[in-house]
Design an enzyme around this catalytic site. Structure first.
Site, short mmCIF file in Angstrom:
data_model
loop_
_atom_site.label_atom_id
_atom_site.label_comp_id
_atom_site.label_asym_id
_atom_site.label_seq_id
_atom_site.Cartn_x
_atom_site.Cartn_y
_atom_site.Cartn_z
N LEU A 282 -2.44 1.92 -15.48
CA LEU A 282 -2.13 1.38 -14.12
C LEU A 282 -2.85 1.99 -12.99
CD1 LEU A 282 1.66 1.32 -14.59
CD2 LEU A 282 0.23 -0.90 -14.27
N GLY A 283 -3.45 3.15 -13.29
CA GLY A 283 -4.00 4.02 -12.21
C GLY A 283 -4.06 5.49 -12.52
N GLY B 210 -4.57 9.28 -10.83
CA GLY B 210 -4.46 10.24 -9.82
C GLY B 210 -5.25 11.62 -9.94
N ALA B 211 -4.94 12.53 -8.83
CA ALA B 211 -5.63 13.86 -9.00
C ALA B 211 -5.21 14.59 -10.09
CB ALA B 211 -5.61 14.57 -7.66
N LYS C 211 3.03 8.72 -16.94
CA LYS C 211 2.34 9.49 -16.40
C LYS C 211 1.92 10.72 -17.51
CE LYS C 211 0.69 11.68 -12.29
NZ LYS C 211 0.57 11.75 -10.85
N ASP D 216 3.42 11.99 1.42
CA ASP D 216 2.33 11.17 1.25
C ASP D 216 2.44 9.63 1.43
OD1 ASP D 216 -0.51 10.94 0.94
OD2 ASP D 216 -0.58 11.34 -1.19
#
Lengths: 332, 245
Positions: free
Chosen positions: A34-35, A37-38, A55, A146
């Site tokens: 899905l994506g 991140g850092a 995640k 954020d």
């Protein structure tokens, strides 16, 4: 943020592969990425015929902090802002322990894409929703931190705005550690990075500004003046001007206060639009019908009305002229 | 658990040292004294060569800190991230040692079930928020850094903004190398905010040598000087983290 390649490689999983927890022994089948991140990669997974978001990270620290935040989110009564938390576990991959957590899968369009598709009339309505959610979060002692369009998902069929990345969520009074410069009041020189409700409200204002521009811009010189100029340059932002200014300067005591002002702005626009029967600004956001043509062009009601009169007059004049020509021709 | 003081050196450079002691040996010396060294390599259009890259990693490795190579546009967020990460690392190191004492074997946080780990992490976050922090910033001002200095200044101001939002006190000190007369020159003594940099930074002259090793050594004595002065005023909890290192 940059992400090192080792993380990418270690957390890379192909669709169809299985993730089994070391402690709870639950099994998840990877459907797609899905994506990333850092500090990790988020996958869409399936378990027991249900979809979840998982995640996976090679960095135990940050992912555990996030897990703590998600857990406390679940304790916030009635808040549907973030995804609900399911479980945390470790995945053993070729001898290395990779921590992961599983959460609700929030399905929908990201905020900017949604606005692109459905029209800018949705900005105000979705921001009303967001402010309601933020108010609940704030009164529980948290600040989202954020806030940015990429972290906002609009679900369907009932259009609801939800947040997907809770990594920046901070207890009020502590320092915000995860933020995005464009939406950060510290970057614009308009306040500290200490978490307070005003920090989030600043970001809400920036989201509204961002949705009127296709790109983002960098700070040049004095931040406040630059932002003010940017608001002035876009006609569609004019109705929000007072509200945006207050939010940028941190003058709202609470999200509810800002929400009230937004309701006022939106209802004014509704009055000025003659044929907009379905537009309500009372908080029942799902029932609102999008109108393709926006009436945000003009700043106030009277201007709008005179515009309407002028249109009618012009129309009548043209038709009568055509009719006169027609009669004239007939007579000849 | 009581919060102590976290001490860090933040080295901002764009390449290899070419003068004086071996930087990684000096980093090791710092670590011995409970001071963590973080290194940020700044690139613009140029790329840092293999040798420079290795040195950057080696210094941070020996100094028990974090290293990262970035383009100057990303400097602000990197400075913040690196400082934060190193703080967490140090605190975690301390906590892991405590855990080992309690649990025996060579157990660390990772060996705990996720729920327990979450509880420990809450303590780590809490300490990160409340600890005192001292960061000595060492900026390489050799010729190739000249046009990157304005960005460096902005990112340092941004760092003080982030760190000052914490509940614990933060103090910064800035050194540049090479200095006008010596290898290193002090620009700013310990202060909570870096605003004063705005006046001094643009006037910096850049030099040819890159004495990274001597710069670190000099930075260490600055920590020590302050400590011995402080020692006279008797401070107790200050040294908590160092002793545990």
């Amino acid at each position: 943020m940059m992400m090192n390649n080792t993380l990418r490689n270690q957390c890379k999983l192909l669709p169809g592969s299985l993730v089994t927890g070391k402690w709870n022994k639950n099994q998840y089948k990877i459907i797609k990425e899905l994506g990333c991140g850092a500090n990790g990669i988020v996958y869409l997974v399936e378990s027991g015929n249900r979809h979840y978001a998982l995640k996976l990270s090679d960095n135990g620290t940050s992912i555990i902090s996030e897990m703590n935040i998600l857990k406390s989110f679940s304790k916030v009564q009635g808040s549907t802002l973030g995804p609900s938390f399911l479980e945390a576990d470790d995945f053993m991959k070729t001898g290395k322990q990779l921590p992961f957590y599983v959460m609700e899968y929030i399905h929908g369009h990201d905020f900017l894409r949604f606005i692109d598709k459905k029209g800018s009339s949705w900005i105000g309505v979705l921001m009303l929703q967001l402010l309601t959610s933020l108010s609940a979060l704030h009164s529980n002692g948290w600040v989202f931190g954020d806030l940015k369009p990429e972290n906002l998902i609009v679900t369907s069929p009932a259009y609801k705005v939800r947040c997907v990345d809770v990594g920046g969520t901070t207890l009020i009074g502590r320092s915000v550690k995860e933020f995005t410069e464009f939406f950060d009041r510290g970057y614009w020189g308009l306040g500290s990075r200490k978490a307070d409700p005003q920090y989030d409200l600043f970001a809400v204002a920036m989201i509204i500004i961002n949705s009127a521009y296709s790109g983002r811009f960098q700070k040049k010189g004095e931040g406040y003046k630059q932002l003010n100029d940017l608001i002035k340059q876009k006609k569609e932002l004019h109705p929000y001007r007072k509200m945006l200014d207050k939010a940028l300067r941190g003058q709202y005591d609470s999200a509810i206060q800002m929400r009230e002002d937004l309701v006022t702005v939106l209802s004014k626009q509704n009055h000025s639009r003659k044929k907009g029967p379905n537009q309500t600004a009372t908080g029942q956001q799902q029932t609102v019908q999008p109108s393709t043509r926006q009436a945000r062009r003009s700043q106030n009601q009277s201007k709008k009305k005179s515009g309407g009169f002028f249109e009618t007059f012009l129309l009548v004049a043209i038709i009568s002229m055509l009719y006169v020509l027609y009669i004239y021709e007939q007579l000849l | 658990m009581k919060a102590g003081t976290l001490r860090q050196i933040l080295l901002i450079t764009d390449g290899c040292s070419n003068h004086g002691e071996e930087p990684s040996a000096m980093a090791e010396l710092a670590r011995e004294q409970g001071i963590t060294i973080n290194v940020i390599g700044v690139m613009e259009n140029d790329v840092i060569d293999e040798k420079g890259l290795k040195e950057i990693e080696k210094i941070a490795g020996s100094g028990g800190g974090v290293s990262q190579v970035v383009y100057s546009q990303q400097l602000s967020q990197t400075v913040q991230m690196v400082t934060q990460k190193a703080m967490t690392q140090t605190i975690q190191g301390v906590i892991n040692r405590e855990l080992q004492q309690i649990l025996g074997d060579s157990k660390t946080m990772e060996d705990l079930p996720p729920d327990k780990r979450g509880e420990v992490m809450e303590v780590v976050d809490e300490l990160g928020e409340t600890s005192k922090l001292e960061v000595l910033i060492l900026v390489d001002t050799s010729a190739s850094m000249k046009h990157k200095l304005p960005t460096v200044k902005d990112s340092l101001l941004d760092l003080s903004l982030s760190m000052n939002a914490r509940m614990g006190d933060s103090r910064f000190s800035v050194f540049v190398f090479p200095g006008k007369r010596n290898d290193v020159e002090k620009l700013l003594d310990w202060t909570p905010n870096l605003e004063a940099l705005t006046a001094t930074f643009p006037k910096l002259s850049t030099g040819g040598l890159t004495p990274t090793g001597p710069a670190i050594r000099e930075a260490l004595t600055h920590f020590n000087k302050k400590r011995s002065l402080r020692g006279l005023l008797s401070h107790d909890d200050e040294q908590y983290f160092e002793e545990s290192m």
